[in-house]
Design a protein around this motif. Sequence first.
Motif, PDB file in Angstrom:
ATOM      1  N   VAL A 110      -7.398 -35.016  16.921  1.00 56.22           N
ATOM      2  CA  VAL A 110      -7.214 -33.677  17.485  1.00 56.22           C
ATOM      3  C   VAL A 110      -6.068 -32.969  16.779  1.00 56.22           C
ATOM      4  CG1 VAL A 110      -6.441 -32.428  19.526  1.00 56.22           C
ATOM      5  CG2 VAL A 110      -8.205 -34.181  19.741  1.00 56.22           C
ATOM      6  N   PHE A 111      -4.990 -33.710  16.585  1.00 56.09           N
ATOM      7  CA  PHE A 111      -3.834 -33.136  15.900  1.00 56.09           C
ATOM      8  C   PHE A 111      -4.215 -32.614  14.517  1.00 56.09           C
ATOM      9  CE2 PHE A 111      -0.195 -33.633  13.010  1.00 56.09           C
ATOM     10  CZ  PHE A 111       0.745 -32.833  13.645  1.00 56.09           C
ATOM     11  N   LEU A 112      -4.927 -33.452  13.772  1.00 50.50           N
ATOM     12  CA  LEU A 112      -5.267 -33.075  12.398  1.00 50.50           C
ATOM     13  C   LEU A 112      -6.280 -31.947  12.355  1.00 50.50           C
ATOM     14  CD1 LEU A 112      -5.578 -36.564  10.664  1.00 50.50           C
ATOM     15  CD2 LEU A 112      -3.705 -34.931  10.510  1.00 50.50           C
ATOM     16  N   ALA A 113      -7.248 -31.984  13.281  1.00 49.54           N
ATOM     17  CA  ALA A 113      -8.339 -31.009  13.196  1.00 49.54           C
ATOM     18  C   ALA A 113      -7.953 -29.678  13.814  1.00 49.54           C
ATOM     19  CB  ALA A 113      -9.596 -31.567  13.858  1.00 49.54           C
ATOM     20  N   ASN A 172     -16.625 -22.572  13.384  1.00 49.48           N
ATOM     21  CA  ASN A 172     -15.474 -21.767  13.786  1.00 49.48           C
ATOM     22  C   ASN A 172     -15.850 -20.673  14.785  1.00 49.48           C
ATOM     23  OD1 ASN A 172     -13.303 -22.963  12.541  1.00 49.48           O
ATOM     24  ND2 ASN A 172     -13.791 -22.034  10.569  1.00 49.48           N
ATOM     25  N   VAL A 173     -17.030 -20.069  14.575  1.00 48.50           N
ATOM     26  CA  VAL A 173     -17.446 -18.988  15.479  1.00 48.50           C
ATOM     27  C   VAL A 173     -17.442 -19.447  16.922  1.00 48.50           C
ATOM     28  CG1 VAL A 173     -18.836 -17.085  14.666  1.00 48.50           C
ATOM     29  CG2 VAL A 173     -19.615 -19.429  14.247  1.00 48.50           C
ATOM     30  N   LEU A 174     -17.888 -20.709  17.106  1.00 49.11           N
ATOM     31  CA  LEU A 174     -17.974 -21.253  18.453  1.00 49.11           C
ATOM     32  C   LEU A 174     -16.588 -21.322  19.084  1.00 49.11           C
ATOM     33  CD1 LEU A 174     -20.763 -22.024  19.360  1.00 49.11           C
ATOM     34  CD2 LEU A 174     -20.151 -24.425  19.125  1.00 49.11           C
ATOM     35  N   LYS A 175     -15.644 -21.862  18.310  1.00 52.55           N
ATOM     36  CA  LYS A 175     -14.275 -21.972  18.817  1.00 52.55           C
ATOM     37  C   LYS A 175     -13.691 -20.588  19.069  1.00 52.55           C
ATOM     38  CE  LYS A 175     -13.337 -25.137  15.374  1.00 52.55           C
ATOM     39  NZ  LYS A 175     -12.377 -25.650  14.414  1.00 52.55           N
ATOM     40  N   GLU A 176     -13.927 -19.693  18.102  1.00 53.18           N
ATOM     41  CA  GLU A 176     -13.344 -18.361  18.215  1.00 53.18           C
ATOM     42  C   GLU A 176     -13.871 -17.625  19.439  1.00 53.18           C
ATOM     43  OE1 GLU A 176     -14.137 -16.685  14.412  1.00 53.18           O
ATOM     44  OE2 GLU A 176     -12.658 -17.979  13.447  1.00 53.18           O
ATOM     45  N   VAL A 203     -10.585 -25.407  24.806  1.00 53.28           N
ATOM     46  CA  VAL A 203     -11.508 -25.315  23.667  1.00 53.28           C
ATOM     47  C   VAL A 203     -11.863 -26.705  23.171  1.00 53.28           C
ATOM     48  CG1 VAL A 203     -11.725 -24.585  21.274  1.00 53.28           C
ATOM     49  CG2 VAL A 203     -10.730 -23.039  22.954  1.00 53.28           C
ATOM     50  N   ILE A 204     -10.831 -27.566  23.071  1.00 52.79           N
ATOM     51  CA  ILE A 204     -11.084 -28.925  22.582  1.00 52.79           C
ATOM     52  C   ILE A 204     -11.982 -29.681  23.560  1.00 52.79           C
ATOM     53  CG2 ILE A 204      -9.989 -31.142  22.123  1.00 52.79           C
ATOM     54  CD1 ILE A 204      -7.543 -29.432  21.115  1.00 52.79           C
TER      55      ILE A 204
END
Lengths: 259, 336, 267
Positions: B142-145, B222-226, B238-239
């Motif tokens: 999680v930290f890295l991503a 990315n769109v999903l996260k955004e 989000v995570i």
Amino acid sequence: MPVLNIKKFSFTYPGVDHPSLKNINLPIKKNKITALIGPSGCGKSTLLRSMNRIHDLYPGNKYEGKIEFTDENKQISDILDIKKENEFIELRQKIGMIFQKPTPFPMSIFDNVAYGLKIAGVKNKTELADRVEVALKGSALWKEVHDRLNKSAMGLSGGQQQRLCIARAVAVKPEVLLFDEPTSALDPISTGAIEELIVELKKDVSIAIVTHNMQQASRISDYTAFMYLGDLVEYDKTENIFLNPKEKKTEDYITGRFG
Amino acid sequence: MEKIFQKLSLSSASLVFVLLIGIFITLYTAAKPAIDEFGFDFVTNPDWNKEVSLNPTSLTDTVVDMEEDSLDGEIIDEDDMEIADEDDDAILDEDEDDMMLDDEDDAVTKTIYGGLVPIIGTLLTTLIALAFALPIAMGIAVFLAEIAPKNIANVVGIAIELLAAIPSIIFGMWGLYYFAPIISDLFGGYQVSLLTAGLVLGVMVLPFMAAITRDSMNTTPNVLKESAYALGATKFEVIKDIIFPFSKVGIIGSIILALGRALGETMAVAFLIGSIFVLPQKITDPTISIPVAMANNFGEASGLGESALFYLALILFIISFAIISIAKFYFLKKAN
Amino acid sequence: MRLLINKIFLSLSVLSALIGLAFLAWILITLFIKGLGSFHFGLFLNDLIDGGLRNLIIGQFILAGLASIIGIPLGMAAGIYIQEYGQGRYANIIRDLSDIMMSAPSIVIGAFVYAVVVVPTGGTSGFAGAIALAIMMIPVVINTTDNMLSLVPRELREAGIALGASKYKVIIDIVIKAAKVGIMTGILLAFARIIGETAPLLFTSETSNYFSLNLTESFPSLTVSIYDLANEPEEASRDLAWAASFILTVLVLIINLSGRFITRNKK
């Protein structure tokens, strides 16, 4: 006498029931530019890629009909009859191809242009150098690269790379050149340079060009073929196609009503 | 030329096939005597290298009081790997004697081998390793991503991958001399034990697990996260609600793959597990795992003993083959 | 509340990263202190029998080098088959099997080579060790070659073919060249991995206290000797094991980092 004469040609991709090209009849005339236009998925690229049998890199394609090729000695042969590796090689040396994106090989500028010659068996160093120079001059690239022929071709701009690819194809002195949307990845200025170059080239070779850009077709081509859903809808002199098309579909497409 | 080149590349590719089949057949053939002798009971039998007397009248095996001796023998073997030649001979003689006696059909004793202890040892060390590594690896991934700024993620990412590149024997040595004493101070018990072996194994698979989990998480568009952030979601949400569900299959695949790695690891465990064929009563007891049993006993084994080790190898090979196949072909394929 | 949970969660994640880094630091510092403490240049001049590591380091390189000579061409050829020639089923099966083999327990590969090489040839040998390492290496090279070739755009192959080059010419002159950097990185990482392997060597090459170039007998191996030395009761042996571990780790990390450096530089 057209250099390529496509007769009753149908083409089916592997694993697909319906042919992607149906009963196409189309001449590619000597020392003329023939443009293939039509909405995406109409089969224009598929048709172009049949003319040098590049489809055969991937197995399972079905061809029907004929594509007659008349070479410089007036010998007529059917491209679709080719089965042997050496015949394919011969065919592709006579019918060159330029792709949508520039495809410089991972080697120096000189080696890129010389590559086709080398595999065709040209070993003499001075002959290689001469023909590379001629090809680069012919593609209007010589001035820009003559002092860095040994640098990697990857360092060139997109437009320069595409002209390099044209030089590479021209160097083996083909009789036909197939352009598959050669400017779609380029900026307007590079596009202009390539278009000029293509017109210049028709002195020596016959040209077929696929383009999605109608202005480009009208600017540079002598003949235009309009294709739609695997059919050849209309083929005529370019000015006729653009000024008074016979078919309703052609007119709709030309005037931007679909596509 | 074209043909030759094509043939060459085809035969090289086929070599993989041949090798894998060859490994399976070879292990099976070498394990055959032990398979014939012990059958599937091998898997449930906790006794390794034990003399039992055959009582012809009652058919029940009476255990000769050899347990202590064979155990001692085991430990001496460990310490005197270099000068084990005499032991070697002794074992050889023993085996030959057995055979002869067996043949004459008036056998009084025979040596039996059971694989339960190393099988249990393998499974337990792997479980401990996973239990330890899983939360940390997820945190790192999680930290890295998601959390670290790009340049920090790059540097930490490389560091984690370097940790993965350190040879396993180094983990073993470090674990034995520096990590295990601390653990045994904390939890009591032996320095060489299931627990210490499992934890060091955990440290070892940690970077591997973190790296492939990060790769799975990175597949979330990315769109999903955004669009989730645009709704006012916190990073955690989000995570939890977008990234984990989206990359769930891939993450599970990564975990199973790490599990496969841990099962077959030899050297890191060899230093720490104690290498004795005794069922552990507590998590802090020493025992043995399949790879370690092979590493430490192969040289001295012969006859049925060697065959029993091949039997263990076959079991390990099949288990890891199955686990890796599940991870790769079910989870990771589905994830892509 | 949501923000608090968020904070806690993010801190835990950062903490995990710190734990990971702490382990790396701990191991490296241990190696550095213990290893450097017992390190002296005499180690490179003497063989194990005289308290040095020269024969072991050279031996390990020869084993890994020979494994590369066997494994790289085979792995690359197989990768080329999968990506360039293989059509459909068979190529996919080979790709999957190679993936599985990549994660196969290394000790099992040692046992396999023991059964098919050591037993028939009558004893442990450098060849057997190199073969075991090559078997470890092949699937990694296949994987790298396969992946890197798949990144080469299709048009590049078509452009070569369209010039009249035959397929193998296109593959050798153009496709491999285009994928060169990636493949080299993969190979370096694979080399870094096998040079630190112990388990497949334990009963194939074993190790030797003496300098040897004779691949038909037990062959000096740095990793196997580390295992032996570390388990010996004498302090001196263990110190030597630490020095050897230090050298091994530095080697592996340098090879690994230089592999990454090549890719980075090229990009």
